[in-house]
Scaffold this motif. Structure first.
Motif, PDB file in Angstrom:
ATOM      1  N   PRO A  97       0.812  -1.225   0.000  1.00  0.00           N
ATOM      2  CA  PRO A  97       0.000   0.000   0.000  1.00  0.00           C
ATOM      3  C   PRO A  97       0.841   1.270   0.000  1.00  0.00           C
ATOM      4  O   PRO A  97       0.517   2.238  -0.698  1.00  0.00           O
ATOM      5  N   LEU A  98       1.930   1.275   0.767  1.00  0.00           N
ATOM      6  CA  LEU A  98       2.814   2.439   0.794  1.00  0.00           C
ATOM      7  C   LEU A  98       3.457   2.648  -0.571  1.00  0.00           C
ATOM      8  O   LEU A  98       3.534   3.784  -1.079  1.00  0.00           O
ATOM      9  N   ILE A 120      13.535   3.677  -1.681  1.00  0.00           N
ATOM     10  CA  ILE A 120      13.812   3.274  -0.312  1.00  0.00           C
ATOM     11  C   ILE A 120      12.653   3.700   0.581  1.00  0.00           C
ATOM     12  O   ILE A 120      12.205   4.858   0.531  1.00  0.00           O
ATOM     13  N   ALA A 121      12.181   2.777   1.407  1.00  0.00           N
ATOM     14  CA  ALA A 121      11.149   3.086   2.396  1.00  0.00           C
ATOM     15  C   ALA A 121      11.781   3.134   3.779  1.00  0.00           C
ATOM     16  O   ALA A 121      12.526   2.225   4.162  1.00  0.00           O
ATOM     17  N   TYR A 122      11.492   4.219   4.504  1.00  0.00           N
ATOM     18  CA  TYR A 122      11.877   4.329   5.906  1.00  0.00           C
ATOM     19  C   TYR A 122      10.631   4.071   6.752  1.00  0.00           C
ATOM     20  O   TYR A 122       9.574   4.658   6.486  1.00  0.00           O
ATOM     21  N   VAL A 123      10.766   3.252   7.768  1.00  0.00           N
ATOM     22  CA  VAL A 123       9.631   2.919   8.627  1.00  0.00           C
ATOM     23  C   VAL A 123      10.044   3.102  10.087  1.00  0.00           C
ATOM     24  O   VAL A 123      11.017   2.490  10.541  1.00  0.00           O
ATOM     25  N   TRP A 124       9.293   3.961  10.783  1.00  0.00           N
ATOM     26  CA  TRP A 124       9.571   4.217  12.193  1.00  0.00           C
ATOM     27  C   TRP A 124       8.501   3.516  13.035  1.00  0.00           C
ATOM     28  O   TRP A 124       7.343   3.931  13.047  1.00  0.00           O
ATOM     29  N   SER A 125       8.888   2.454  13.711  1.00  0.00           N
ATOM     30  CA  SER A 125       7.954   1.724  14.557  1.00  0.00           C
ATOM     31  C   SER A 125       8.733   1.042  15.665  1.00  0.00           C
ATOM     32  O   SER A 125       9.946   0.805  15.530  1.00  0.00           O
ATOM     33  N   PRO A 126       8.078   0.691  16.774  1.00  0.00           N
ATOM     34  CA  PRO A 126       8.774  -0.008  17.855  1.00  0.00           C
ATOM     35  C   PRO A 126       9.405  -1.316  17.391  1.00  0.00           C
ATOM     36  O   PRO A 126      10.470  -1.709  17.890  1.00  0.00           O
ATOM     37  N   GLU A 127       8.786  -1.981  16.436  1.00  0.00           N
ATOM     38  CA  GLU A 127       9.315  -3.252  15.942  1.00  0.00           C
ATOM     39  C   GLU A 127      10.635  -3.064  15.202  1.00  0.00           C
ATOM     40  O   GLU A 127      11.457  -3.983  15.130  1.00  0.00           O
ATOM     41  N   SER A 132      19.278   0.568  13.293  1.00  0.00           N
ATOM     42  CA  SER A 132      18.904   0.180  14.652  1.00  0.00           C
ATOM     43  C   SER A 132      17.728   0.980  15.182  1.00  0.00           C
ATOM     44  O   SER A 132      17.122   0.599  16.181  1.00  0.00           O
ATOM     45  N   LYS A 133      17.386   2.102  14.522  1.00  0.00           N
ATOM     46  CA  LYS A 133      16.291   2.957  14.998  1.00  0.00           C
ATOM     47  C   LYS A 133      15.072   2.915  14.084  1.00  0.00           C
ATOM     48  O   LYS A 133      13.961   3.216  14.524  1.00  0.00           O
ATOM     49  N   LYS A 134      15.271   2.603  12.818  1.00  0.00           N
ATOM     50  CA  LYS A 134      14.154   2.527  11.870  1.00  0.00           C
ATOM     51  C   LYS A 134      14.419   1.407  10.877  1.00  0.00           C
ATOM     52  O   LYS A 134      15.565   0.982  10.698  1.00  0.00           O
ATOM     53  N   GLY A 135      13.364   0.943  10.234  1.00  0.00           N
ATOM     54  CA  GLY A 135      13.517  -0.035   9.182  1.00  0.00           C
ATOM     55  C   GLY A 135      13.808   0.656   7.865  1.00  0.00           C
ATOM     56  O   GLY A 135      13.195   1.672   7.533  1.00  0.00           O
ATOM     57  N   VAL A 136      14.756   0.133   7.124  1.00  0.00           N
ATOM     58  CA  VAL A 136      15.119   0.682   5.813  1.00  0.00           C
ATOM     59  C   VAL A 136      14.945  -0.443   4.797  1.00  0.00           C
ATOM     60  O   VAL A 136      15.641  -1.468   4.863  1.00  0.00           O
ATOM     61  N   TYR A 137      14.016  -0.245   3.856  1.00  0.00           N
ATOM     62  CA  TYR A 137      13.645  -1.282   2.896  1.00  0.00           C
ATOM     63  C   TYR A 137      13.838  -0.785   1.469  1.00  0.00           C
ATOM     64  O   TYR A 137      13.402   0.337   1.142  1.00  0.00           O
ATOM     65  N   ARG A 138      14.462  -1.606   0.635  1.00  0.00           N
ATOM     66  CA  ARG A 138      14.542  -1.280  -0.796  1.00  0.00           C
ATOM     67  C   ARG A 138      13.326  -1.883  -1.489  1.00  0.00           C
ATOM     68  O   ARG A 138      13.064  -3.088  -1.404  1.00  0.00           O
ATOM     69  N   LEU A 139      12.578  -1.015  -2.162  1.00  0.00           N
ATOM     70  CA  LEU A 139      11.405  -1.434  -2.932  1.00  0.00           C
ATOM     71  C   LEU A 139      11.812  -1.529  -4.396  1.00  0.00           C
ATOM     72  O   LEU A 139      12.227  -0.527  -4.991  1.00  0.00           O
ATOM     73  N   ALA A 140      11.732  -2.706  -4.978  1.00  0.00           N
ATOM     74  CA  ALA A 140      12.090  -2.896  -6.392  1.00  0.00           C
ATOM     75  C   ALA A 140      10.828  -3.176  -7.195  1.00  0.00           C
ATOM     76  O   ALA A 140      10.088  -4.125  -6.895  1.00  0.00           O
ATOM     77  N   LEU A 141      10.563  -2.324  -8.205  1.00  0.00           N
ATOM     78  CA  LEU A 141       9.393  -2.503  -9.049  1.00  0.00           C
ATOM     79  C   LEU A 141       9.728  -3.402 -10.234  1.00  0.00           C
ATOM     80  O   LEU A 141      10.896  -3.612 -10.571  1.00  0.00           O
ATOM     81  N   ASP A 142       8.687  -3.892 -10.905  1.00  0.00           N
ATOM     82  CA  ASP A 142       8.919  -4.790 -12.044  1.00  0.00           C
ATOM     83  C   ASP A 142       9.389  -4.051 -13.292  1.00  0.00           C
ATOM     84  O   ASP A 142       9.744  -4.680 -14.288  1.00  0.00           O
ATOM     85  N   ASN A 143       9.422  -2.714 -13.240  1.00  0.00           N
ATOM     86  CA  ASN A 143       9.940  -1.952 -14.377  1.00  0.00           C
ATOM     87  C   ASN A 143      11.404  -1.548 -14.183  1.00  0.00           C
ATOM     88  O   ASN A 143      11.954  -0.762 -14.956  1.00  0.00           O
ATOM     89  N   GLY A 144      12.025  -2.063 -13.124  1.00  0.00           N
ATOM     90  CA  GLY A 144      13.433  -1.778 -12.864  1.00  0.00           C
ATOM     91  C   GLY A 144      13.670  -0.622 -11.910  1.00  0.00           C
ATOM     92  O   GLY A 144      14.786  -0.429 -11.431  1.00  0.00           O
ATOM     93  N   ARG A 145      12.649   0.149 -11.625  1.00  0.00           N
ATOM     94  CA  ARG A 145      12.808   1.289 -10.714  1.00  0.00           C
ATOM     95  C   ARG A 145      12.920   0.791  -9.276  1.00  0.00           C
ATOM     96  O   ARG A 145      12.302  -0.202  -8.894  1.00  0.00           O
ATOM     97  N   THR A 146      13.701   1.498  -8.473  1.00  0.00           N
ATOM     98  CA  THR A 146      13.808   1.184  -7.053  1.00  0.00           C
ATOM     99  C   THR A 146      13.630   2.451  -6.228  1.00  0.00           C
ATOM    100  O   THR A 146      13.843   3.565  -6.713  1.00  0.00           O
TER     101      THR A 146
END
Length: 329
Positions: free
Chosen positions: A15-16, A51-58, A35-49
């Motif tokens: 959704p994000l 980065i998502a930053y996520v701030w949560s207790p988890e 160690s303080k936030k989640g950092v995720y690489r989002l790769a699309l099917d068209n080759g574009r990428t």
């Protein structure tokens, strides 16, 4: 045995990604080191990428911490601090990954999140290891960015977001805040390590001696706060792009330069600045090493997975702390 944390999946982040990028990701990779936030690489099917930053207790391995924005050194995490820092750096022309979307209402995840451009040139830390000659270009440009930050001054000190709001920080001066935290770090480390327990009084006395030698100052400069080569990405054009910017604050430039010298090693020569106050540098050097013992040890009390590097950071800085005592060999 500590149960591994359940990090976000492709379905969680879809959704994000749809809101920020127009489509769901084909793959999602959680990047190491955070160690303080989640950092995720989002790769699309068209080759574009992106980065998502996520701030949560988890995603935050520090556990319950003091997040009082009035404390310059309180837990530097959260979308609000990120957006404030991003806006200010962008206004100053200091490069940081471009913001593509900020979920300020936590509508697309059960957490606040942002999506930024994916700077794929790697970190300056990697470039310094693989091609030191090529690293001279981004290093020189980083020196220019540091000059811009130093010239951005405030009559008060504190987190950039607090200063922008006209808030009053804790403490009476940068050097007093640093000295107080150093004494607190000594007490915390003394509970965990017999070497510091034995040297506690001498270390505390040394902090007070160095603090007393510092002359008052009427202004503070903008600093990143934790600017190592791993927090600098390199664009395709060779420009440095600062990341992990939530700790941006108005403080003494000497605090930044003590950390720069520690983390950049010989490459610091290209970042060196004139007119730094050596008395502040001495106090901040000891305080920095103390915090780089106390911080990793606190992190290791929890379930942070990359334990060996943290243990090495704590041990190497503890040796430096003890070497800074008068009479140490």
């Amino acid at each position: 045995m500590t149960t591994a944390r359940a990090h976000l999946t492709r379905d969680d982040l879809a959704p994000l990604a749809r809101e920020a990028l127009g489509r769901a990701p084909a793959t999602v990779t959680r990047l190491r080191g955070g160690s303080k936030k989640g950092v995720y690489r989002l790769a699309l099917d068209n080759g574009r990428t992106a980065i998502a930053y996520v701030w949560s207790p988890e995603e935050d391995y520090w556990g319950p911490v003091d997040a009082d924005i009035r404390d310059p050194f309180s837990h530097a995490s959260g979308l609000g601090l990120f957006l404030s820092a991003h806006d200010l750096l962008t206004e100053l022309g200091v490069r940081t990954p471009r913001l593509l979307f900020a979920d300020e209402e936590a509508e697309h995840l059960p957490a606040y999140a942002a999506v930024v451009e994916d700077v794929r040139g790697g970190s300056l830390e990697m470039m310094l290891r693989s091609d030191p000659g090529a690293a001279r270009v981004p290093l020189a440009r980083l020196a220019g960015s540091l000059g811009v930050l130093r010239e951005c001054m405030s009559a008060g000190y504190g987190k950039a977001a607090l200063v922008a709001e006209g808030g009053k920080p804790r403490g009476n001066s940068c050097e007093q805040v640093v000295a107080d935290r150093a004494v607190h770090d000594i007490a915390q480390v003394a509970e965990r390590d017999p070497r510091v327990r034995e040297a506690r009084d001498a270390l505390t006395e040394r902090v007070h001696e160095l603090f007393d030698a510092v002359e008052p100052r009427e202004h503070a400069s903008l600093v990143h706060g934790e600017l190592g080569p791993d927090h600098v990405l390199v664009t395709a054009e060779g420009d440095p792009a600062l990341i992990d910017i939530e700790g941006l604050m108005y403080f003494d430039a000497e605090w930044e330069h003590v950390f720069l010298k520690l983390r950049f090693g010989p490459a610091y020569d290209l970042l060196r600045a004139a007119d730094l106050d050596e008395d502040r540098m001495e106090l901040y050097r000891l305080a920095m090493h103390l915090n780089l013992v106390a911080g990793p040890l606190r992190l290791l009390d929890g379930d942070f997975p990359e334990r060996e590097p943290m243990q090495e950071i704590a041990e190497s800085n503890l040796r430096r702390v003890l070497s800074l005592l008068p009479g140490a060999s």
